[in-house]
Design an enzyme around this catalytic site. Sequence first.
Site, PDB file in Angstrom:
ATOM      1  N   ALA A 149       0.830  -1.216   0.000  1.00  0.00           N
ATOM      2  CA  ALA A 149       0.000   0.000   0.000  1.00  0.00           C
ATOM      3  C   ALA A 149       0.864   1.266   0.000  1.00  0.00           C
ATOM      4  O   ALA A 149       0.550   2.238  -0.691  1.00  0.00           O
ATOM      5  CB  ALA A 149      -0.944   0.002   1.198  1.00  0.00           C
ATOM      6  N   CYS A 150       1.943   1.258   0.760  1.00  0.00           N
ATOM      7  CA  CYS A 150       2.806   2.447   0.833  1.00  0.00           C
ATOM      8  C   CYS A 150       3.463   2.727  -0.524  1.00  0.00           C
ATOM      9  O   CYS A 150       3.609   3.887  -0.930  1.00  0.00           O
ATOM     10  CB  CYS A 150       3.866   2.271   1.917  1.00  0.00           C
ATOM     11  SG  CYS A 150       3.156   2.077   3.571  1.00  0.00           S
ATOM     12  N   THR A 151       3.843   1.662  -1.204  1.00  0.00           N
ATOM     13  CA  THR A 151       4.437   1.819  -2.528  1.00  0.00           C
ATOM     14  C   THR A 151       3.397   2.373  -3.505  1.00  0.00           C
ATOM     15  O   THR A 151       3.669   3.339  -4.236  1.00  0.00           O
ATOM     16  CB  THR A 151       4.999   0.473  -3.032  1.00  0.00           C
ATOM     17  OG1 THR A 151       6.008   0.030  -2.111  1.00  0.00           O
ATOM     18  CG2 THR A 151       5.604   0.611  -4.418  1.00  0.00           C
TER      19      THR A 151
END
Length: 155
Positions: free
Chosen positions: A45-47
């Site tokens: 998700a962060c990517t």
Amino acid sequence: MSDLALGDVAPDFSLPRDGGGTVSLSDFRGRPVVLYFYPKDDTTACTAESIAFTALLPEFEAAGAAVIGISPDSVARHDKFAKKHSLSVVLGSDEETEVANLYGVWKEKSMYGRTFMGVVRTTFLIAADGRIARIWPKVKVAGHAEEVLAAVKAL
């Protein structure tokens, strides 16, 4: 830990950043700033979130806004993350979680029955006058960067 509200003055900070040097909120006084807090470099998700903000960065800049991502990862991890995914947003390293605490996003979380402290994915839109114009708590990544861009354009 503080709970910031709309209209509050955004707490200033200075953090080491990817590529060397530091990033400070005060560097951007007079223009809107999108500040997105995320838990960890190179996770799914962060990517996706960082890639989405990078893809829209020219539009954010055309609207006069800066975009800064902050996580507790080290500058070395940020550099590797930015290079691997061709990120062009500024990444601030908050290893001591001081800024996450200032913004109230360092909280107890639980996963698989285990509790731990971590960053709750949250985005702040700071207006040109340094006040918080919008807060997105517990962000869901899909469509988020586009929603933030629309809010920047509406300022």
